[in-house]
Design a protein around this motif. Structure first.
Motif, PDB file in Angstrom:
ATOM      1  N   ALA A 165      21.330 -22.776   7.812  1.00  0.00           N
ATOM      2  CA  ALA A 165      21.479 -22.755   6.349  1.00  0.00           C
ATOM      3  C   ALA A 165      20.898 -24.038   5.762  1.00  0.00           C
ATOM      4  CB  ALA A 165      22.944 -22.601   5.973  1.00  0.00           C
ATOM      5  N   MET A 166      19.567 -24.175   5.878  1.00  0.00           N
ATOM      6  CA  MET A 166      18.890 -25.360   5.371  1.00  0.00           C
ATOM      7  C   MET A 166      17.502 -24.977   4.878  1.00  0.00           C
ATOM      8  SD  MET A 166      17.891 -27.268   8.978  1.00  0.00           S
ATOM      9  CE  MET A 166      16.888 -28.506   8.186  1.00  0.00           C
ATOM     10  N   ARG A 167      16.959 -25.841   4.048  1.00  0.00           N
ATOM     11  CA  ARG A 167      15.602 -25.649   3.530  1.00  0.00           C
ATOM     12  C   ARG A 167      14.940 -27.014   3.384  1.00  0.00           C
ATOM     13  NH1 ARG A 167      16.267 -22.028  -0.728  1.00  0.00           N
ATOM     14  NH2 ARG A 167      17.349 -23.709  -1.765  1.00  0.00           N
ATOM     15  N   PRO A 168      13.760 -27.187   3.991  1.00  0.00           N
ATOM     16  CA  PRO A 168      13.040 -26.253   4.862  1.00  0.00           C
ATOM     17  C   PRO A 168      13.638 -26.259   6.265  1.00  0.00           C
ATOM     18  CG  PRO A 168      11.816 -28.296   4.733  1.00  0.00           C
ATOM     19  CD  PRO A 168      13.009 -28.462   3.809  1.00  0.00           C
ATOM     20  N   GLY A 169      13.296 -25.230   7.052  1.00  0.00           N
ATOM     21  CA  GLY A 169      13.727 -25.227   8.432  1.00  0.00           C
ATOM     22  C   GLY A 169      14.653 -24.111   8.829  1.00  0.00           C
ATOM     23  N   PHE A 173       8.860 -31.411  10.325  1.00  0.00           N
ATOM     24  CA  PHE A 173       9.290 -32.810  10.180  1.00  0.00           C
ATOM     25  C   PHE A 173      10.781 -32.902   9.902  1.00  0.00           C
ATOM     26  CE2 PHE A 173      10.279 -36.620   7.852  1.00  0.00           C
ATOM     27  CZ  PHE A 173       9.598 -37.604   8.552  1.00  0.00           C
ATOM     28  N   VAL A 174      11.270 -32.113   8.969  1.00  0.00           N
ATOM     29  CA  VAL A 174      12.689 -32.183   8.600  1.00  0.00           C
ATOM     30  C   VAL A 174      13.571 -31.774   9.779  1.00  0.00           C
ATOM     31  CG1 VAL A 174      14.474 -31.203   7.110  1.00  0.00           C
ATOM     32  CG2 VAL A 174      12.274 -31.910   6.136  1.00  0.00           C
ATOM     33  N   THR A 175      13.228 -30.677  10.442  1.00  0.00           N
ATOM     34  CA  THR A 175      14.055 -30.235  11.568  1.00  0.00           C
ATOM     35  C   THR A 175      13.949 -31.196  12.745  1.00  0.00           C
ATOM     36  OG1 THR A 175      12.248 -28.723  12.183  1.00  0.00           O
ATOM     37  CG2 THR A 175      14.105 -27.799  10.951  1.00  0.00           C
ATOM     38  N   ALA A 176      12.801 -31.820  12.948  1.00  0.00           N
ATOM     39  CA  ALA A 176      12.689 -32.832  14.005  1.00  0.00           C
ATOM     40  C   ALA A 176      13.576 -34.032  13.692  1.00  0.00           C
ATOM     41  CB  ALA A 176      11.237 -33.262  14.168  1.00  0.00           C
ATOM     42  N   THR A 177      13.639 -34.417  12.421  1.00  0.00           N
ATOM     43  CA  THR A 177      14.487 -35.541  12.021  1.00  0.00           C
ATOM     44  C   THR A 177      15.952 -35.238  12.284  1.00  0.00           C
ATOM     45  OG1 THR A 177      12.918 -36.229  10.312  1.00  0.00           O
ATOM     46  CG2 THR A 177      15.195 -36.981  10.072  1.00  0.00           C
ATOM     47  N   LEU A 178      16.376 -34.021  11.992  1.00  0.00           N
ATOM     48  CA  LEU A 178      17.790 -33.653  12.077  1.00  0.00           C
ATOM     49  C   LEU A 178      18.209 -33.146  13.449  1.00  0.00           C
ATOM     50  CD1 LEU A 178      18.101 -31.860   8.641  1.00  0.00           C
ATOM     51  CD2 LEU A 178      19.033 -34.083   9.230  1.00  0.00           C
ATOM     52  N   PHE A 179      17.254 -32.677  14.262  1.00  0.00           N
ATOM     53  CA  PHE A 179      17.616 -32.057  15.532  1.00  0.00           C
ATOM     54  C   PHE A 179      16.877 -32.660  16.731  1.00  0.00           C
ATOM     55  CE2 PHE A 179      18.755 -28.997  12.299  1.00  0.00           C
ATOM     56  CZ  PHE A 179      20.001 -28.549  12.725  1.00  0.00           C
ATOM     57  N   LEU A 180      15.573 -32.805  16.653  1.00  0.00           N
ATOM     58  CA  LEU A 180      14.834 -33.305  17.811  1.00  0.00           C
ATOM     59  C   LEU A 180      15.180 -34.761  18.122  1.00  0.00           C
ATOM     60  CD1 LEU A 180      12.745 -33.216  20.042  1.00  0.00           C
ATOM     61  CD2 LEU A 180      10.959 -33.594  18.310  1.00  0.00           C
ATOM     62  N   ALA A 213      19.344 -39.576  26.047  1.00  0.00           N
ATOM     63  CA  ALA A 213      19.116 -40.950  26.496  1.00  0.00           C
ATOM     64  C   ALA A 213      20.381 -41.790  26.480  1.00  0.00           C
ATOM     65  CB  ALA A 213      18.046 -41.611  25.631  1.00  0.00           C
ATOM     66  N   GLY A 214      21.520 -41.213  26.019  1.00  0.00           N
ATOM     67  CA  GLY A 214      22.791 -41.908  26.102  1.00  0.00           C
ATOM     68  C   GLY A 214      23.284 -42.551  24.834  1.00  0.00           C
ATOM     69  N   ALA A 215      22.727 -42.204  23.673  1.00  0.00           N
ATOM     70  CA  ALA A 215      23.152 -42.830  22.415  1.00  0.00           C
ATOM     71  C   ALA A 215      24.587 -42.453  22.077  1.00  0.00           C
ATOM     72  CB  ALA A 215      22.236 -42.410  21.275  1.00  0.00           C
ATOM     73  N   ARG A 216      25.336 -43.432  21.568  1.00  0.00           N
ATOM     74  CA  ARG A 216      26.707 -43.188  21.116  1.00  0.00           C
ATOM     75  C   ARG A 216      26.719 -42.425  19.806  1.00  0.00           C
ATOM     76  NH1 ARG A 216      27.925 -47.996  20.719  1.00  0.00           N
ATOM     77  NH2 ARG A 216      28.130 -48.347  18.493  1.00  0.00           N
ATOM     78  N   ASP A 217      25.799 -42.737  18.907  1.00  0.00           N
ATOM     79  CA  ASP A 217      25.725 -42.097  17.584  1.00  0.00           C
ATOM     80  C   ASP A 217      24.304 -41.570  17.386  1.00  0.00           C
ATOM     81  OD1 ASP A 217      28.416 -42.829  16.772  1.00  0.00           O
ATOM     82  OD2 ASP A 217      27.652 -44.872  16.601  1.00  0.00           O
ATOM     83  N   PRO A 218      23.976 -40.391  17.918  1.00  0.00           N
ATOM     84  CA  PRO A 218      22.590 -39.922  17.867  1.00  0.00           C
ATOM     85  C   PRO A 218      22.137 -39.344  16.534  1.00  0.00           C
ATOM     86  CG  PRO A 218      23.945 -38.316  19.007  1.00  0.00           C
ATOM     87  CD  PRO A 218      24.836 -39.497  18.718  1.00  0.00           C
ATOM     88  N   LEU A 219      23.074 -38.978  15.666  1.00  0.00           N
ATOM     89  CA  LEU A 219      22.698 -38.309  14.415  1.00  0.00           C
ATOM     90  C   LEU A 219      22.212 -39.330  13.387  1.00  0.00           C
ATOM     91  CD1 LEU A 219      25.616 -35.745  14.094  1.00  0.00           C
ATOM     92  CD2 LEU A 219      23.309 -35.359  14.990  1.00  0.00           C
ATOM     93  N   VAL A 238      24.386 -26.862   9.136  1.00  0.00           N
ATOM     94  CA  VAL A 238      23.613 -27.889   9.841  1.00  0.00           C
ATOM     95  C   VAL A 238      24.479 -28.638  10.846  1.00  0.00           C
ATOM     96  CG1 VAL A 238      22.368 -30.074   9.555  1.00  0.00           C
ATOM     97  CG2 VAL A 238      21.915 -28.162   8.003  1.00  0.00           C
ATOM     98  N   GLU A 239      25.665 -29.087  10.429  1.00  0.00           N
ATOM     99  CA  GLU A 239      26.508 -29.880  11.324  1.00  0.00           C
ATOM    100  C   GLU A 239      26.929 -29.082  12.560  1.00  0.00           C
ATOM    101  OE1 GLU A 239      26.767 -31.742   7.340  1.00  0.00           O
ATOM    102  OE2 GLU A 239      26.942 -29.677   8.094  1.00  0.00           O
ATOM    103  N   GLU A 240      27.237 -27.806  12.389  1.00  0.00           N
ATOM    104  CA  GLU A 240      27.613 -26.982  13.531  1.00  0.00           C
ATOM    105  C   GLU A 240      26.429 -26.805  14.472  1.00  0.00           C
ATOM    106  OE1 GLU A 240      29.297 -22.514  14.645  1.00  0.00           O
ATOM    107  OE2 GLU A 240      29.468 -23.264  12.583  1.00  0.00           O
ATOM    108  N   ALA A 241      25.245 -26.592  13.904  1.00  0.00           N
ATOM    109  CA  ALA A 241      24.049 -26.440  14.736  1.00  0.00           C
ATOM    110  C   ALA A 241      23.755 -27.723  15.510  1.00  0.00           C
ATOM    111  CB  ALA A 241      22.851 -26.056  13.862  1.00  0.00           C
ATOM    112  N   GLN A 242      23.905 -28.874  14.875  1.00  0.00           N
ATOM    113  CA  GLN A 242      23.678 -30.144  15.570  1.00  0.00           C
ATOM    114  C   GLN A 242      24.653 -30.304  16.731  1.00  0.00           C
ATOM    115  OE1 GLN A 242      24.028 -32.622  12.054  1.00  0.00           O
ATOM    116  NE2 GLN A 242      21.859 -33.165  12.140  1.00  0.00           N
TER     117      GLN A 242
END
Length: 396
Positions: free
Chosen positions: A274-278, A302-309, A317-323, A7-11
């Protein structure tokens, strides 16, 4: 499970696909929810002079317990016209400049005033400097008040305005297109033929983005037709910074997003997490736009939108800490061990304890309606007893 991206590498790879958008200068009234493009530096001291924090009288602490001769007054918005000398007191109001010579405020409830003389009737200020706001007590000229990439809350806007700025440079709002795919989907509220289902993902994703600094374009829907999908992707890429497809990213005969992206001249950066669901999540580019392909099941979307979208939108939009921020809390019940994929379990955080909800199938929507957290069960994690701490992400 080989071939699946952590997940972290994909982000990190997703956010590297495009730099944040160029900034724009806007008024304070438009700033809430946006991200600062530059450090906000104070252009002045706040307060610019020592001020009274209470209604009362400015005195010299060494003159306690009085009495004092009343020599004038200091009100907010004007400088006092004289100093306070030995045995003198000046009427002062909250927010007014402290006159030279004074070093304490005796509150009006602690004194008697006959118009000319002031007499102590209560305890008095108790210490030198009491009830005084020192110069630069809030911030000093040149101080960094808000680092670049800070999300502008109402409180942050107040600080920026107090700094002396007239407007702020913020990241532009990314233009985001939501594109659903699938012959089975029908707009919510329409009559359904056999085999059809309402489109829940479009309104869900639009709601998730409603609190973000994004310009959302929807609805866009394509039946399971690769050629039509490729044509629409080309059109959307010319007018948007990000395209979010929902469904069609897996390996079935009717999953056309990968092929359509390539047909449209786009490039795939990664596929399968390597995540579930998504697990079928996909990301790439088409022109200057980032394409993010979400799975079609509601919980997966929903889960993938939370973690990626949401991180992608915040990054653009310029966020310093987007995750999303990861928190920890004790488990209400025992939790099974993890396997080859990281689980994001829909859960309920109540009274400081986490409970995974019944029904973790990715096609279910009711666990989403009840959840306020995603409980994280990492790859290969050992079983946990009730009371053990676990990681989670807050969700709305």
């Amino acid at each position: 499970m080989s071939g699946l991206l952590p997940v972290e590498e994909a982000q990190a790879r997703l956010l590297a696909l495009r730099a944040p958008l160029l900034p724009e200068k806007i008024s304070f009234s438009e700033c809430v929810g946006r991200y600062t493009s530059d450090d906000i530096l104070a252009l002045r001291d706040q307060p610019a002079a020592a001020l009274s924090a209470m209604d009362g009288y400015a005195i010299r602490f060494e003159d306690l317990p009085g009495p004092w001769t009343i020599t004038g007054e200091s009100a907010a918005g004007a400088a006092p016209d004289r100093m306070v000398g030995a045995g003198e007191a000046m009427r002062i109001f909250t927010g007014a400049i402290l006159p030279d010579g004074a070093d304490a405020i005796v509150v009006q409830e602690d004194v008697a005033d006959d118009g000319a003389m002031l007499t102590l009737t209560g305890e008095g200020p108790g210490a030198r400097g009491r009830h005084i706001r020192a110069r630069a007590d809030d911030f000093a000229e040149g101080e960094c008040l808000l680092p670049a990439g800070t999300r502008l809350t109402p409180g942050a806007i107040a600080a920026a305005a107090m700094s002396g700025a007239g407007q702020l440079a913020v990241g532009r709002r990314p233009r985001v297109a939501i594109l659903t795919t699938g012959d089975e989907l029908v707009p919510a509220g329409r009559a359904l033929a056999p085999g059809q289902i309402p489109d829940s993902n479009s309104p869900m994703l639009a709601a998730m983005l409603a609190g973000e600094p994004a310009i959302v374009s929807l609805p866009h829907h394509v039946r399971d037709d690769r050629a039509i999908l490729a044509k629409l992707l080309k059109e959307l890429a010319r007018r948007h910074d990000a395209i979010v497809t929902v469904g069609g990213a897996s390996v079935g005969d009717h999953d056309h997003v990968r092929g359509a992206l390539q047909d449209a001249g786009g490039q795939i950066d990664f596929w399968k997490i390597a995540m579930r669901p998504g697990k079928p999540l996909m990301a790439g580019t088409i022109g200057d736009a980032v394409l993010l392909g979400l799975p079609g099941n509601p919980s997966s979307a929903f889960v993938t939108a939370t973690l990626f979208l949401l991180p992608l939108v915040r990054h653009l939009a310029g966020a310093r800490d987007p995750l999303p921020t990861v928190h920890r809390a004790p488990l209400e019940i025992a939790l099974d061990g993890g396997d080859g994929r990281r689980d994001y379990l829909r859960a309920r955080l109540k009274n400081g304890r986490l409970t995974p909800l019944i029904g973790q199938d990715s096609g279910r929507t009711m666990p989403l309606a009840a959840a306020n957290a995603l409980l994280i069960r990492d790859i290969g994690a050992p079983p946990c007893d009730a009371g053990a701490t676990a990681d989670y992400i807050v969700i709305a």
